[in-house]
Design an enzyme around this catalytic site. Structure first.
Site, mmCIF file in Angstrom:
data_model
loop_
_atom_site.group_PDB
_atom_site.id
_atom_site.type_symbol
_atom_site.label_atom_id
_atom_site.label_comp_id
_atom_site.label_asym_id
_atom_site.label_seq_id
_atom_site.Cartn_x
_atom_site.Cartn_y
_atom_site.Cartn_z
ATOM 1 C CG HIS A 379 49.402 16.898 3.579
ATOM 2 N ND1 HIS A 379 49.951 16.071 4.542
ATOM 3 C CD2 HIS A 379 50.159 18.010 3.609
ATOM 4 C CE1 HIS A 379 50.988 16.671 5.106
ATOM 5 N NE2 HIS A 379 51.133 17.847 4.556
ATOM 6 C CE1 TYR A 493 49.676 24.435 11.634
ATOM 7 C CE2 TYR A 493 51.458 24.070 10.080
ATOM 8 C CZ TYR A 493 50.432 23.579 10.866
ATOM 9 O OH TYR A 493 50.171 22.231 10.877
ATOM 10 C CB SER A 495 54.354 21.640 9.582
ATOM 11 O OG SER A 495 53.989 20.292 9.773
ATOM 12 C CB THR A 506 51.945 17.765 12.112
ATOM 13 O OG1 THR A 506 50.570 18.144 11.950
ATOM 14 C CG2 THR A 506 52.426 17.008 10.890
#
Length: 661
Positions: A379, A493, A495, A506
């Site tokens: 990532h 959270y 994204s 992001t």
């Protein structure tokens, strides 16, 4: 008709950033695998990076707006006394250190006009984190099966995935992959007129031309790191390695490593039969599983892996590691049969046992023995927008335009299989490290709970008819399920991509709002005076609030990344930590019990990631036209994914029941 050599043909193909399509080449003189129809996935009129130079820069929010949004996110989570303290901390920050930090950030941003203010610190955040990559960071996506099962056999599927991936790569490298554009009104902008007009506009102004069509080009700076890229562990901080000159693929099977060239000396993609022959030879290699599978070391804590890798280099494995690092990507051929075992499917693509993986590669394509296929990706180099674009384009190509067919399997010859087996030199120390990490990783994955649910009663289409955001429905369901289980709301959270801006990454949406808390309380009361009509209006209010947060985040007006960078600037200066970051509420908000992300697409049947905190849930979800899907992970002894999934199904039903009245 005329005759072209390979070199001459390749030279004339590039003209003013585009491809001159040669429709009628003499088949007797030019191989059908040399022409653009085979070599390129797309031949765009508009160059791939045409809009890149004119993309707007990621805006720095006003400090006052960020503080206001931050306080709003804390309101549902804090009691009255805690909220008063947090509010006081915010006021002090606004009046004192915040102003100085904001000025420094603006100055830094002005000095680096080629990028965004979040890009470098966000890369740094990823690369400095010492946690292992699998589960913690690497997400996975699984492809839907092919309509003809014959194309889902392991060899045929793997070959077509490789060929289509290379076609995508070649289009990208030659600047003829269709630019990534968000079309507000596709009927007006996703047209030949749009392409004919915008390609004539100079790159430094091209974004504005697209805007006139209500189309928004997206940042494509991450795409180059899809291929030939690996995250290499280092002490304290990793590095991203990229070698665009490499022409080989690395294949893993039973913990063994193989390599073969998939591009020739002229950068032409080898024929499907040549690639298939190499894969077939690997599948027929009857060696038992590797007793010392080096790939399991990529599941280690990063400093430990850095030390183990240094020892591998010292013991004669430098060239093998370089071969793996520079490979176009990794193809994983598993001996697992997935069948209808959904739990096995999720675990195979999220983590497996680590012995037949290399989690450091930018991405690995994984194909099971029975032809199930998907991707696991690292990532740090990029985000879901780039990966999903690649994932969808390749799926469309292998489904509509497969280059290798089941009836060709018997035509393969071993003579065309030129494969190199990468044999690591393993001494007693490396053997001991590998054995220890295998046991450690097995213990880790044994503690991981993973479950899923698919709600078939409604999806995107019905949500729109009911005038409610599908994403808001999903996020409300996540809150409601947790509230039913624990009688509280928690830091959450979601994204959100900021790819509409140059080098955007992001932003965070904070879907736990006062509106969601209010409806959760109302829907969990044993007796309520509220009618279903009242509850429905509350859900609609919740959806409106969520839409505002989403719009702000997409436009770079969230608060999380802004505060994150201000905190980093403060830390670098060595001054006293600002009071806003000393407040326990700041760390609590960033301890995300519910961590959620979506990569919705009709070609994705599953996707997900691990919990980001030990006592949290990792929630990957899909919103499709007629159904909603969720994959949930947690750790034993903290929270229970299966229990949460069961409650989530109940939450979907309750919300659907209210909305349908």
């Amino acid at each position: 008709m005329f005759v072209l050599t390979r070199n001459k043909f390749q030279k004339i193909m590039i003209k003013r950033g585009g491809i001159v399509l040669t429709q009628r080449l003499a088949r007797s003189t030019v191989s059908s695998y040399d022409i653009s129809e085979y070599q390129y996935l797309q031949v765009s009129k508009v160059p791939t990076l045409h809009f890149q130079a004119s993309l707007p820069r990621l805006p720095i929010p006003k400090l006052e707006d960020t503080c206001k949004r931050y306080l709003n996110a804390q309101k549902p989570l804090l009691n009255e006394k805690e909220l008063q303290n947090t509010s006081a901390c915010i006021s002090k920050f606004l009046a004192n250190e915040g102003q100085s930090l904001q000025k420094q950030l603006i100055h830094i941003n002005n000095e680096n006009s080629h990028t965004s203010y979040i890009s470098e610190p966000w890369f740094d955040m990823y690369l400095r984190d010492r946690k292992p990559l699998p589960i913690n960071y690497n997400p996975f996506l699984v492809y839907s099966p092919e309509s003809d099962p014959k194309y889902d056999t392991q060899l045929v599927k793997a070959t077509n995935l490789v060929v289509s991936s290379l076609r995508f790569l070649k289009s990208l490298k030659n600047n003829i992959l269709e630019p990534e554009v968000f079309h507000m009104k596709p009927e007006k902008s996703d047209t030949e007129l749009f392409r004919n007009v915008t390609r004539l506009i100079p790159p430094r102004f091209s974004w504005y031309g697209a805007y006139l069509f209500k189309a928004f080009p997206l940042d494509m700076s991450q795409y180059k790191n899809l291929f030939n890229t690996t995250r290499i562990p280092g002490l304290e901080k990793d590095v991203i390695f990229h070698d665009s000159s490499a022409k080989h693929l690395v294949v893993l099977r039973r913990g063994h490593f193989y390599a073969f060239d998939v591009l020739d000396s002229n950068d032409f993609i080898r024929s499907p039969k040549e690639i298939a022959a190499c894969l077939k030879a690997i599948l027929e290699d009857d060696r038992p599983p590797n007793k010392h599978p080096v790939g399991v070391l990529t599941t280690s804590e990063r400093d430990q892996w850095a030390q183990a890798r240094s020892h591998l280099v010292e013991t004669g494995n430098r060239e093998i590691l370089k071969k793996i690092d520079s490979a176009v990507f990794a193809m994983i051929l598993d001996d697992e049969v997935i069948g209808t075992d959904h739990n096995k499917l999720l675990r195979t693509y999220l983590h497996a046992d680590g012995t037949n993986r290399w989690f450091d590669k930018s991405f690995s394509l994984i194909v099971s023995k029975d032809g199930c296929s998907g991707i696991n990706f690292e990532h740090s180099w990029g985000d879901g927008v780039a990966v999903l674009r690649y994932f969808q384009d390749v799926k469309a190509d292998i489904s509509k335009n497969p280059k290798f067919h089941p009836n060709e399997v018997n035509e393969l010859t071993q003579e065309s299989a030129n494969i190199e087996r990468l044999q690591f030199s393993i001494d007693a120390e490396s053997e001991n490290i590998i054995n220890q990490q295998k046991a450690k990783y097995q213990d880790w994955i044994n503690r991981l709970c993973i479950d899923y649910t698919i709600y078939e009663e409604f999806g995107k289409n019905q949500c729109k008819k009911l005038r409610v955001s599908p994403d808001a429905v999903m996020q409300l369901a996540f809150q409601l399920a947790l509230y039913i289980l624990e009688n509280k709301v928690v830091p959450t959270y979601e994204s959100c991509s900021t790819a509409a801006y140059k080098h955007g990454r992001t932003e965070t949406i904070r879907p736990c709002t006062l509106e969601t808390k209010k409806i959760c309380i109302a829907m969990t009361r044993q007796q309520t005076e509220l009618s279903k009509s009242d509850l429905k209006n509350m859900i609609l209010d919740c959806s409106k609030a969520h839409n505002v947060l989403t719009k702000e985040a997409v436009m770079g007006q969230g608060f999380d990344r802004h505060l994150f960078v201000l905190k980093k600037i403060s830390e670098k200066s060595g001054s006293t930590k600002p009071v806003i970051f000393q407040d326990p509420a700041y760390d609590a908000l960033n301890h995300n019990i519910l961590s959620t992300s979506t990569l919705s697409s009709p070609v994705v049947i599953a996707g997900g990631f691990g919990p980001v905190v030990a006592d949290g849930y990792g929630i990957g979800y899909m919103i499709q036209d007629e159904r909603l899907g969720t994959v949930v992970t947690s750790y034993e002894g903290n929270r229970n994914a299966t229990k949460y999934v069961q409650t989530l199904e109940h939450a979907f039903k309750k919300i659907h029941d209210v909305l349908s009245k």
